[in-house]
Design a protein around this motif. Structure first.
Motif, PDB file in Angstrom:
ATOM      1  N   GLU A   1     105.334  68.831 106.183  1.00  0.00           N
ATOM      2  CA  GLU A   1     104.713  69.114 107.534  1.00  0.00           C
ATOM      3  C   GLU A   1     105.959  69.074 108.501  1.00  0.00           C
ATOM      4  N   ASP A   2     106.961  68.682 108.299  1.00  0.00           N
ATOM      5  CA  ASP A   2     108.119  68.858 109.299  1.00  0.00           C
ATOM      6  C   ASP A   2     108.817  70.173 109.432  1.00  0.00           C
TER       7      ASP A   2
ATOM      8  N   VAL B   1     106.904  72.842 109.803  1.00  0.00           N
ATOM      9  CA  VAL B   1     105.856  73.604 110.432  1.00  0.00           C
ATOM     10  C   VAL B   1     106.095  73.817 111.992  1.00  0.00           C
ATOM     11  N   VAL B   2     106.296  72.486 112.593  1.00  0.00           N
ATOM     12  CA  VAL B   2     105.948  72.460 113.954  1.00  0.00           C
ATOM     13  C   VAL B   2     107.031  73.001 114.829  1.00  0.00           C
ATOM     14  N   GLN B   3     106.508  73.482 115.983  1.00  0.00           N
ATOM     15  CA  GLN B   3     107.191  73.826 117.159  1.00  0.00           C
ATOM     16  C   GLN B   3     107.039  72.991 118.571  1.00  0.00           C
ATOM     17  N   SER B   4     107.945  72.240 118.636  1.00  0.00           N
ATOM     18  CA  SER B   4     107.397  71.281 119.869  1.00  0.00           C
ATOM     19  C   SER B   4     107.537  71.630 121.194  1.00  0.00           C
TER      20      SER B   4
ATOM     21  N   ARG C   1     110.752  76.000 108.984  1.00  0.00           N
ATOM     22  CA  ARG C   1     110.473  76.990 108.150  1.00  0.00           C
ATOM     23  C   ARG C   1     110.891  78.433 108.955  1.00  0.00           C
TER      24      ARG C   1
ATOM     25  N   GLY D   1     105.151  78.254 116.172  1.00  0.00           N
ATOM     26  CA  GLY D   1     104.488  77.112 115.226  1.00  0.00           C
ATOM     27  C   GLY D   1     103.171  77.262 115.073  1.00  0.00           C
ATOM     28  N   LEU D   2     102.432  78.315 115.062  1.00  0.00           N
ATOM     29  CA  LEU D   2     101.138  78.578 114.878  1.00  0.00           C
ATOM     30  C   LEU D   2     101.044  79.100 113.596  1.00  0.00           C
ATOM     31  N   LEU D   3     102.089  79.561 112.745  1.00  0.00           N
ATOM     32  CA  LEU D   3     101.997  80.133 111.390  1.00  0.00           C
ATOM     33  C   LEU D   3     102.129  79.114 110.205  1.00  0.00           C
TER      34      LEU D   3
ATOM     35  N   LEU E   1     110.274  65.274 116.188  1.00  0.00           N
ATOM     36  CA  LEU E   1     109.992  63.901 115.804  1.00  0.00           C
ATOM     37  C   LEU E   1     110.085  63.083 116.911  1.00  0.00           C
TER      38      LEU E   1
ATOM     39  N   GLN F   1     108.279  63.656 119.661  1.00  0.00           N
ATOM     40  CA  GLN F   1     106.917  63.644 120.151  1.00  0.00           C
ATOM     41  C   GLN F   1     106.164  62.660 119.661  1.00  0.00           C
TER      42      GLN F   1
END
Lengths: 422, 422, 422, 422
Positions: B36-37, B39-42, B50, B100-102, B162, B164
């Motif tokens: 999970e870590d 994937v995210v774009q904060s 990724r 971060g949407l991919l 993290l 967030q």
């Protein structure tokens, strides 16, 4: 929601098979997913799959276990905040647009949360006395219908997320594409007068379907089937997206500011229109019902046809003649399909949610449920339109003819479509 | 970048151990992560892990393999678009704020991409002739330094993501927290006059460090160590965030619109300040260097101290006296630490990037590299400030005294800190 | 600002003629205006004419009358708030973007405010003792230069407002348009080495021009005249606005998001480019200096020319050879004009402000003035570029070779232009 | 709109006195204004007074003179673009949010435009044959009602603009403030059943009031007078703006994002609430009807009262009993006032527009007028709520019991208020 009789048949334990079936179906839907797919939130209106799985679980924990389970200890106090969607009566909520920024609890931890709540729910349902059951059973019913709603959202939110990827990944790549031709349109009379509207009987229904009441409808004709992609293409070819006179003022503003020129997920490649589906990018099938159109587009299409959308009362009255059958999520096509029937009122249930021109408003005498659970429906009765009939992403056991779905007029990411009246 | 001599020692094959070490370190850094870590774009300025892993690989594929490998077939033509950061000379780029949407390629697929590129790079480096090596070796060096830059960004972007999460998950929970006391501040003279600035010699350097040229600096004193959290707390207690006279106009606007009242990641719990670190939420250590401050905050602090920030020329001149040692990523503390040394010019390298009051501008006679690779540095020479010295997230083999890092004055998510001059 | 000697000649009364001339010129500039023209604010960076007239008056009231006039009573306490631009040391400010929402005080009331302040200033200047004069005279000088700055802004803000109107109203419709041809470009050597930069002597200068100090410049050539519209058209015809490699990264973002394809105020009608000027819409004169270009455009043009912009130190050094003459506001052309001189360093003063590639920063040892007046310049030394030389909207008595104007790199509504160096 | 019989009485010339009276009243309303007041647009929803005066004139020029006047020459072709509000059938429109950026045509020029159109209209009305009159007369009627609508908007838009000024300028400072006490609330029965709704007869009405049709309403009670400021204060004192359970979800979002804590124009000074009115800032009169509340606030207040808002059908049915009298613009109070009557259904007409809980939707069988004039009403039937009864800014000759006004639920700058039903 409707109350449930207090005889023995309401023993909660009888709900266990349904509980397990509905909860399990959430996992069935997740089977094709990669871990990465559980994390993304592609717009504020959508939520990550992780979040859906946790929130539906939170619902059982918050409204049932915390109230009725003996010596109940919260599984994680932070979850109360993280997975509360919009219940001010419960407490503060983690900001909705930031749901996609969380990586913990991980998918594995969310699954563990589900298992733990399911275990405790199983125990509670088995042990509940008849007196407790009277209170618990309706909440379990509500929680299961709530989970079914989120199962539909999981599919539509996932579709929206996958569509952001120029690689167009498929959720389910094996579904066969139909090659049916479109059947002829037909028109069916509905007699005007005072009609009864809303839920009746002892089966489950949401509070917004009550109270049953009288409404006055005019005599009208309703279309026999949904509008097809082919018909919608004619609207486009006739300048549908370039002619302000066909649109509501807000609709025209949206067309221009969003640069809409086709339904959501339509992709032009060379000369040919394609459609992004949960089964990947496909050449547009002209016989299939058009879907992913906003209320604005449905309304403009109807005006172009010198026709109109039905009211929700007209729709509900017309639906009396049909049975609850159709293309639901159980068909695993994950997409609306052409009807094979050639006459009668077809496709009323399943395939696509049908926009009505009824603003979402309380029925006369409407009373939301007591407590935080009363925030489920009533507070959204503003600036939304009612949709009827369910879609290819709806569970068959979830839908009813009195069911009132609702979305803002610009929403396009649900499986929404068009049926005309005149 | 500086050219490399063409003798035998430039045979590309000699670069292989370094190639493998640097590339492998990206994976070492990812070890504590959940899928999970990745994937995210904060925020738009940050990228998913990724993406960093794929983009650094794309760099080798695009600038080396596609030009020099025989019969090279692109691994996936879509990657050229998805993982291009900002090189217009290469082609269009997938929109940065949507990284971060991919969800595909998945982490596993990105790792496979890395393996494939590494295999082909290994083959190329082994087989390259001396003539080819002259062209390839500098690009490999550049690619490896590029990857090291992204390794630092992986840590800072991950930290931002993290942070967030109200659960404050730790990246590395085992690092021990220092209990050192802060040493006394000291001041060190730097003689004024014409000085030589910029890279010299045959080792690798970015193009923005050249050409070496003369600059005129005044005589000054530079502070012996970094500003500590304790000193910064005094600034806060003295109304630092409430006194417009201490701030640049843009800084004051930012303080008000962003409601800044402490460095980024500082969390007040009851009476006590805490700090979110890559090792989780920790009670604030007053002896540690303050970090995650913007240029605006560094400048306001200096004004409060009736002092100023050094220019980059002053910093580079002062740094001549020190050796390249310090708290780098190799220490695995992932956080700046109090210095144990009690005198001399301390902490110049490592711990935190030090804001200078030099706008990022080309050195006289600056020439960006030819082709798309020339977009690496030059086009960003506007509206940014230069930082010097590297941080606790920088690789020791990556940093130099002539190294020019740069960020806009409001940026706070890097490990940035303050050293004064007067 | 520079101090003024305390001999008799500093008696404030000697400043009265200049006071009246400068203050009166604000009214001269307003002569062609309709009442409506005084009200509008066409963007947050611009201000209504009413506001300029009141703010410059507020400046004298706030910094001189309130401090030095006997028994001074504020004319309207609300004006202190309404017409404070950005002096936090004085108090809160009415929000800048809302200046155009005020209709009171009316234009007539603002004029009455000016008369009242002028009367009291006249009295004070006549009556001030030599001891008081030492304090007051520099503030009067500052206030008058401040008013001259706002006179230039009145013209540029008015131009921006008039340009919003598709009827293209002219401010001054009688000015004759030049028909000169462009003269040939030439290049002039400037010797490198250590040079003296900044203000010296007893005449007025802003604090940001001090202290005079040494700087090191390389040997260079500077262009003999400004870039013309014709030359800029060649840049456009060569794809200047479509080639990212010519632009800074922020510049290219701005070109795309703002859809820039020509300088501000250029209007394409059929095949021909026109230019909105204070004298109305005119066919583009290719011999005139290009104006209303941003730093980004100036920088891209220079790169296209394989050249660069000068630094402010280079510009100031080169300017030593020229006299302070040129096309200023006194010429009443209200637009830059082709030079008639065919050789030498031309158009250095007047016509257009010349972008330098120097970020606006404090000179070494810079000290802002004491008190709120110190907010005049220093706090803006961030994210702006220095411009030199004055424009066709600048008063001749206002400009100096050491004068440092500054705007953000995207600003285009000032009379800004391009001179190259190499 | 309703058609007009074709007998002699429809000769257009008979409309002249009304034409002159209505057109003249626009100028009467402008009498207290300064030129500056005609220019400002304080928000996108509002328009400058200049614009209202020109647009209502444009309406006559566009829909009547250009079609029916012989050899008609457009007064200024640019006006067609500048003063078209939203009629796509006529052509492009100058962007609404930029109306306040125009300074030309000046007020004097707009007045000349009005005179010229009035002259030509006068000539046309005198000369029109009976056959022409059949076509022209309904358009004149429409144009005059259109102008009356804009007269109300002139007052509310002006009020909004004046309210931006911390000096709180008054439009009319002489109006006396009432000192009446609030009368007791009372409740009046309305019988349920099928009722007739909508316009009937030959008098003028807008197209949205037709066709007359049957509707079904329940039996209910409707409140005898409007909610007062005093009652609204009780709601506020009971935490009305802090309790999410009282609000629709969108309403609560708005309360939080806009930081609403009182009706628009309420100003707290020390302990006492004041209200900005067209007569300046006044101490709040608790007996006066509360006004400048949104639908969200009206709905929340009703919920707090365990009551609800009436539907527009209920309101229209209840209104049958009352006469069209009340506090209209002719009273020149420019503010709602306490009722002096102590029983019966009071204040139904005038004082404030009463929010109903009916979404603005077409009546069954609704047909907009042909051509561009059909854009007047129909295209706005989405996301707005119906208000009934007119206000203190409405002309008495403009209002009808079947009149349907409409605004979005967040709108507060109209004279809107609350009447309860249960």
């Amino acid at each position: 929601m409707a109350s449930i009789p207090t005889d023995l048949s309401t023993r909660c334990s009888l709900l266990l098979p349904k509980y397990e079936a509905v909860r399990g179906f959430s996992h069935v839907l997740c089977e094709p997913l990669e871990i990465e797919d559980f994390v993304v939130q592609s717009m504020p209106d959508a939520s990550p799959i992780r979040w859906h799985l946790a929130h539906t679980t939170w619902f059982f924990e918050t409204f049932i276990l915390k109230r009725f389970a003996r010596n109940y200890q919260s599984i994680d106090p932070m979850y109360e905040y993280l997975f509360n969607s919009y219940y001010n009566g419960i407490g503060e909520q983690f900001p909705r647009p930031q749901r996609g920024l969380l990586t913990r609890p991980t998918v594995a931890q969310v699954m563990a949360y589900r298992r733990e709540v399911d275990n405790r729910m199983g125990q509670l349902l088995l042990e509940a006395s008849p007196e407790q059951s009277v209170q618990i059973a309706p909440l379990v019913e509500l929680g299961l219908h709530h989970e079914q709603q989120h199962q539909e959202l999981m599919l539509t939110d996932l579709k929206h997320a996958l569509a952001q990827n120029p690689m167009y990944p498929a959720y389910e790549s094996d579904a066969e594409q139909t090659t049916e031709k479109a059947t002829l349109q037909s028109w069916h009379e509905v007699a005007g007068g005072i009609v009864e509207i809303g839920h009746t009987g002892n089966d489950f229904a949401y509070d917004n379907e009550s109270p049953r009441h009288e409404a006055l409808i005019p005599s009208l004709e309703i279309a026999g089937r949904l509008i097809t992609n082919g018909e919608y293409l004619q609207f486009m070819d006739d300048g549908g997206y370039q002619r302000p006179e066909l649109w509501l003022s807000l609709g025209w503003n949206t067309v221009q500011s969003q640069q809409w020129n086709a339904p959501l997920y339509w992709v032009r490649q060379g000369e040919a229109w394609h459609e992004f589906t949960l089964c990947g990018l496909r050449r547009l099938n002209e016989a299939s019902p058009v879907t992913h159109v906003s209320y604005f587009e449905a309304d403009a299409f109807a005006r172009w046809q010198e026709s109109r959308l039905p009211t929700e009362f007209e729709w509900e009255t017309a639906s009396r003649k049909v049975s609850v059958e159709g293309n639901f999520v159980e068909s695993r096509t994950f997409h609306p399909a052409p009807t094979k029937e050639t006459d009668g009122l077809r496709q009323m249930l399943g395939d696509v949610w049908e926009w009505t021109n009824s603003s979402y408003a309380p029925y006369p005498g409407f009373q939301p449920s007591e407590g935080a659970i009363g925030e489920y429906n009533g507070k959204f009765m503003c600036q939304q339109y009612v949709l009827r009939g369910g879609s290819c992403a709806t569970s068959e056991s979830h839908i009813r003819k009195t069911y009132r779905n609702f979305f803002p007029p610009e929403a396009r990411w649900q499986f929404t479509g068009i049926r005309l009246a005149r």
